[in-house]
Design an enzyme around this catalytic site. Structure first.
Site, mmCIF file in Angstrom:
data_model
loop_
_atom_site.group_PDB
_atom_site.id
_atom_site.type_symbol
_atom_site.label_atom_id
_atom_site.label_comp_id
_atom_site.label_asym_id
_atom_site.label_seq_id
_atom_site.Cartn_x
_atom_site.Cartn_y
_atom_site.Cartn_z
ATOM 1 N N TYR A 120 116.054 -23.487 -17.090
ATOM 2 C CA TYR A 120 114.686 -23.104 -17.441
ATOM 3 C C TYR A 120 113.811 -23.118 -16.188
ATOM 4 C CZ TYR A 120 115.850 -23.514 -22.384
ATOM 5 O OH TYR A 120 116.409 -23.333 -23.630
ATOM 6 N N ASN B 192 112.347 -15.522 -28.859
ATOM 7 C CA ASN B 192 113.107 -14.294 -28.640
ATOM 8 C C ASN B 192 113.690 -13.772 -29.965
ATOM 9 O OD1 ASN B 192 114.978 -12.337 -27.887
ATOM 10 N ND2 ASN B 192 116.252 -13.729 -26.716
ATOM 11 N N CYS C 125 119.002 -15.354 -24.335
ATOM 12 C CA CYS C 125 118.325 -16.633 -24.122
ATOM 13 C C CYS C 125 119.303 -17.804 -24.145
ATOM 14 C CB CYS C 125 117.212 -16.829 -25.142
ATOM 15 S SG CYS C 125 117.731 -16.679 -26.851
ATOM 16 N N HIS C 126 120.491 -17.596 -24.716
ATOM 17 C CA HIS C 126 121.498 -18.663 -24.735
ATOM 18 C C HIS C 126 122.019 -18.981 -23.338
ATOM 19 C CE1 HIS C 126 123.691 -14.838 -25.193
ATOM 20 N NE2 HIS C 126 124.671 -15.417 -24.526
ATOM 21 N N GLU D 198 131.441 -16.091 -23.801
ATOM 22 C CA GLU D 198 131.193 -15.291 -22.602
ATOM 23 C C GLU D 198 131.941 -15.795 -21.383
ATOM 24 O OE1 GLU D 198 127.015 -14.704 -21.933
ATOM 25 O OE2 GLU D 198 126.750 -13.706 -23.867
#
Length: 157
Positions: A90, A113, A121-122, A148
């Protein structure tokens, strides 16, 4: 506004949008029934999300139209620049937006979001590497990050 429902490993995903673009993704309970209008407008979104969950897609090319404040949209645009399979903190995101002290405002915009898989945003984590905060639940954030980049999230047991 058109709506479609897609079954995913994270739950039933309600996809909403129109000819101006995708406006929201949300997990809904099994009990909710939706009536479909023509899914023509959402067809690309459905296909691309299916490909993502199958591990065949790393980038989305869907037209987006999330609703939010100018600041939120600025944060969401910056989230789109985080490469697939990587994370940033962040604090790093706040720094990239030009105000290192805006970390709470950035985190708040992140939590609002409406396109939480497509606008990734993850991929934003705590400075210490922790999976802090996620509107969809930390287990979903963990699943998305492992999906991912499975090599970085190896399990011992």
């Amino acid at each position: 506004m058109e709506k479609a429902l897609l079954q995913t490993p994270l739950g039933n995903l309600l996809i909403e949008g129109d000819e101006n673009g995708l406006t929201s993704l949300s997990i809904i309970s099994d009990e909710i029934k939706i009536t479909h209008t023509s899914q023509k407008t959402l067809e690309d979104a459905i296909i691309q999300l299916q490909e993502y969950f199958e591990g065949k897609r790393k980038q989305f090319t869907i037209r987006l139209n999330p609703q939010g404040t100018n600041f939120q949209k600025k944060v969401w645009q910056k989230l789109l620049e985080i490469p697939f399979g990587t994370t940033i903190s962040y604090q790093q995101l706040s720094n990239q937006l030009g105000d290192s002290k805006a970390i709470r405002a950035v985190a708040n915009a992140n939590s609002k979001n409406p396109l939480w898989i497509i606008i990734p945003c993850h991929r934003v984590i705590g400075s210490d590497g922790s999976l802090t905060g996620y509107a969809g639940g930390l287990w979903r954030k963990k699943w998305l990050l492992e999906h991912e980049n499975p090599s970085l999230q190896q399990r011992l047991f």
